[in-house]
Design a protein around this motif. Sequence first.
Motif, PDB file in Angstrom:
ATOM      1  N   CYS A 110      21.224  18.110 -31.865  1.00  0.00           N
ATOM      2  CA  CYS A 110      21.811  17.329 -30.767  1.00  0.00           C
ATOM      3  C   CYS A 110      21.109  15.989 -30.632  1.00  0.00           C
ATOM      4  N   THR A 111      19.916  15.859 -31.229  1.00  0.00           N
ATOM      5  CA  THR A 111      19.199  14.585 -31.160  1.00  0.00           C
ATOM      6  C   THR A 111      19.349  13.783 -32.445  1.00  0.00           C
TER       7      THR A 111
ATOM      8  N   ASN B 285      22.805   9.546 -29.567  1.00  0.00           N
ATOM      9  CA  ASN B 285      21.414   9.101 -29.738  1.00  0.00           C
ATOM     10  C   ASN B 285      21.241   7.737 -30.381  1.00  0.00           C
TER      11      ASN B 285
ATOM     12  N   GLN C  81      23.122   9.847 -22.818  1.00  0.00           N
ATOM     13  CA  GLN C  81      22.594  10.329 -24.092  1.00  0.00           C
ATOM     14  C   GLN C  81      21.289  11.090 -23.884  1.00  0.00           C
ATOM     15  N   LEU C  82      20.969  11.950 -24.836  1.00  0.00           N
ATOM     16  CA  LEU C  82      19.693  12.649 -24.791  1.00  0.00           C
ATOM     17  C   LEU C  82      18.539  11.700 -25.081  1.00  0.00           C
TER      18      LEU C  82
ATOM     19  N   VAL D 224      19.610   7.505 -20.753  1.00  0.00           N
ATOM     20  CA  VAL D 224      19.093   8.564 -21.614  1.00  0.00           C
ATOM     21  C   VAL D 224      17.995   9.362 -20.920  1.00  0.00           C
TER      22      VAL D 224
ATOM     23  N   SER E  39      25.702  14.183 -27.717  1.00  0.00           N
ATOM     24  CA  SER E  39      24.872  12.979 -27.716  1.00  0.00           C
ATOM     25  C   SER E  39      24.946  12.330 -29.085  1.00  0.00           C
TER      26      SER E  39
ATOM     27  N   ALA F 218      25.656  13.905 -21.851  1.00  0.00           N
ATOM     28  CA  ALA F 218      24.595  14.510 -22.668  1.00  0.00           C
ATOM     29  C   ALA F 218      24.301  15.897 -22.121  1.00  0.00           C
ATOM     30  N   THR F 219      24.243  15.994 -20.806  1.00  0.00           N
ATOM     31  CA  THR F 219      24.141  17.295 -20.150  1.00  0.00           C
ATOM     32  C   THR F 219      25.068  17.273 -18.942  1.00  0.00           C
TER      33      THR F 219
ATOM     34  N   GLU G   4      23.916  21.565 -22.187  1.00  0.00           N
ATOM     35  CA  GLU G   4      23.466  20.440 -23.017  1.00  0.00           C
ATOM     36  C   GLU G   4      24.574  20.282 -24.045  1.00  0.00           C
TER      37      GLU G   4
ATOM     38  N   GLU H 183      30.762  12.251 -30.892  1.00  0.00           N
ATOM     39  CA  GLU H 183      29.730  12.864 -31.718  1.00  0.00           C
ATOM     40  C   GLU H 183      30.338  13.450 -32.999  1.00  0.00           C
TER      41      GLU H 183
END
Lengths: 525, 525
Positions: free
Chosen positions: B302-303, B270, B419-420, B445, B268, B471-472, B265, B392
């Motif tokens: 991360c969010t 977001n 993105q997450l 996402v 992101s 994002a991952t 992970e 980021e």
Amino acid sequence: MTVRGENLIGAQARRGTQAAFRGIEAATGQTLEPDFPGASLDDLDRACALAEAAFDTYRETNPEARAAFLETIAANILDIGDDLVTRCIQETGLPRPRIEGERARTVGQLRLFAGVLREGSAFEIRIDPALPDRKPLPRPDLRLRKVALGPVAVFGASNFPLAFSVAGGDTASALAAGCPVIVKAHPAHPGTSELVGRAIQKAVAASGLPEGVFSLLFDAGQSIGQGLVADLRIAAVGFTGSRRGGTALVEIAAKRPRPIPVYAEMSSINPVLLFPGALAARGEAIGRAFAASLTLGAGQFCTNPGLLLAVPGPGLDAFLASATAALRESPAATMLTPGICRAYGDSVARLAGHAAVTRLAEGPEGSATQGRAALFATDSDAFLSEPELQEEMFGAAALVVRCPDLAAIRKVLEHLEGQLTASLHITPDDHAAVRDLLPLLERRVGRILVDGFGTGVEVAHAMVHGGPYPATSDGRTTSVGSLAIDRFLRPVSYQDLPDALLPAALQEANPLGLPRRIDGTLERR
Amino acid sequence: MTVRGENLIGAQARRGTQAAFRGIEAATGQTLEPDFPGASLDDLDRACALAEAAFDTYRETNPEARAAFLETIAANILDIGDDLVTRCIQETGLPRPRIEGERARTVGQLRLFAGVLREGSAFEIRIDPALPDRKPLPRPDLRLRKVALGPVAVFGASNFPLAFSVAGGDTASALAAGCPVIVKAHPAHPGTSELVGRAIQKAVAASGLPEGVFSLLFDAGQSIGQGLVADLRIAAVGFTGSRRGGTALVEIAAKRPRPIPVYAEMSSINPVLLFPGALAARGEAIGRAFAASLTLGAGQFCTNPGLLLAVPGPGLDAFLASATAALRESPAATMLTPGICRAYGDSVARLAGHAAVTRLAEGPEGSATQGRAALFATDSDAFLSEPELQEEMFGAAALVVRCPDLAAIRKVLEHLEGQLTASLHITPDDHAAVRDLLPLLERRVGRILVDGFGTGVEVAHAMVHGGPYPATSDGRTTSVGSLAIDRFLRPVSYQDLPDALLPAALQEANPLGLPRRIDGTLERR
């Protein structure tokens, strides 16, 4: 239905502009009409653009509509009638009952996924309702579903001209998931591919779906296949074929700015464990059954029993006596393509020339397009020290590894790469020994079977046709059976969306009637 | 409980022999006792050997035993008491309520997976009974279950010293799946890591499990982490951290003779979509809520809402007025490590110096170990043409992208990497516009949320903490919530095995009481 040598790009059918190739009659080596000029990179671009344009509409068709679409494809394939069977026999050299059986399997597979769609669990609907009064913080409303990954590139396999080709397992599971599909036809059966492709194209139109849901591209070379995997509009890849081919696609996919999953089913020699009790009780019968499995379809199965492990003794002698007798009488069989036939001959010759290997049996000589069965033997010490003895021979050849005891069988299994299947021949007397090896087998293979052989992969809910690397590039999945749909789905979570904005699959009233897990517990209905 | 600076290798605790490092008090930058000498490659080898030796036993423990084990870990973590909270506050600079909350979350997560084990669906039991009379061929008995992948390497995350570290989500889901775990501790909170590691080590012993089920290794450098991912006994990797770190692990894993899945992970920003109706109705309130979310935990999530998309107008003005006012008063906050603080300062300075960017607000200056909030603005044309604006910034900084209209918002979203989360602030007036963008958002996402922000990731059944690359590294999964267990499982099929040889999970009498799908239909119980 006539074969015209045309790429099917969305609703269109048009001849390619690149180097042409032809189907080859497997039995005679003669070329078949018509020409198949290869697709251009423009054709590829157009197929990808159409797939991308179709994706958002297609993935949100309701499951019933997609189920009916899959059934229409199945009906259209049957409607082609004997033209399909005839062309397929010509192009592959496989006998009529096999092709008719494979057609039934292909149609059954499409219908299986129609059932999976109607049942609905594959979409993994989960709802955790809001807890506005929870302390210290309220819980939001959370809803999860699995959505389609995006357009999928499918590579037809040479050895399953119907069941793992244009409308085969990869296509059926990707379409079921809601993914448009672009098939790169296998050049070994272009006419079969076009006929089946037209059946899908017709079903797309009849079902009122966007044309980009399906395209079919021909190319004798590799530029279309490589271009497909590299195209940023492609979201996943399904492939059945050689280890070299599969790993090449994996590398292309990993180097993209956005890597994508590649489900490549690549290579397996499918160990057969002949336990002492079983050999003693019925060595001769197992030998006959083995020879039948080895020579089925000229041995051109990824689940072909290519490796036998056993402890020497009268039981193994009986097994070998009947197996070699049967193989010596097993007629040479037409192979799928001249290239496959040549490669098979080469791999058999390489093994025959290996210092640590003896040839136990050879089938009768056939024509230039036919492969002859062969059985070799070595011992476990040699097998453990010579990595090339572990290489797949694609055809009706197998290697018996004589192991001094069960501990040596274990060592050989520990030494083995990942495999699709392992077959165990046993009696109750062998149970203790089997129990001892099962944990190791579970780590090495995707399917463990008793008193049978891996050929004959049932299309079912509990089937796994997969296995640890290099049997496949992704051992977390299966390419046969209903679980295969999961390869083309990913979860998305929706938090606090008003019901009016939720996809139908997640709306409170459950208009699609999907099975739902509420707070982790499956809803009773 | 005392922190001793020891690696935990199976049942042993021993000091490493390599270069030592220390925890650092985040607020002061002072080093903390004791030394943590790094693990050697011999330590790594021993941890892997123990994990490998434990695997076959551990994975076949029954689900109830594993559930009780997870609950014992949870109880042991609580039993550490305030020593854990104090050390964690020292090492991370995060405030007490956050650490206490995170401890509750960690414990809750372990208990969630205990529930998942007791419920049993995760093992996907499927049985297709034999049909001996089927024509043309009988159907064999087929049974499928999911089995554990093998020993898992988990990398502790700097920003969740409890919930995504030694006993965090990756560890809990891997242990639940039946995989032994080797954690590479994050060097930003070694004392916290050791304390929690001892809680797990104690639970392993108390539960009578093989010692190799858990090990914990310290290393200030990268050789242990890289060695873990390359070790052939490791079957999967869980990682939360930077894009550079994650992609490096993905590359190591892909180059192994047997590639393995890496669940990283990584990165992101977001996007937050401020729709016109919502801005007009409550721009000011959304601005305040945004500032609170942005500065939560010094923005080290991360969010974190790093990107805002909106059409200029009085609503956006009201939003910006309240957001900037709140951010200007939001105190600078201690960051997790001096390195993170420096990197944050650099990324903010880079953005501030960008020709197409203006600074809207800056929080009050803090100490050398503190980060200050920052809000920047640009327009959609600049955002679309300058890739570095999409990077980021790990900390409490965000970029507002002024978009002339909703079509420009769509363009920005199309341009975004995976993105997450995406947050939508809406009113019923915005529904049509939202509906238009949802399909695009679903493709970009892992979680879509309305009238909130992505921070505060609920540990639940319907949570997805994941998303498309980057994002991952694997967008088919989630690292938070009960579905995370599926990352560490693979299906195996058993054909015609006598009941006595089947694993308990698949035996006819269903001794484990697992939910089963018979011929594709879930059994009623």
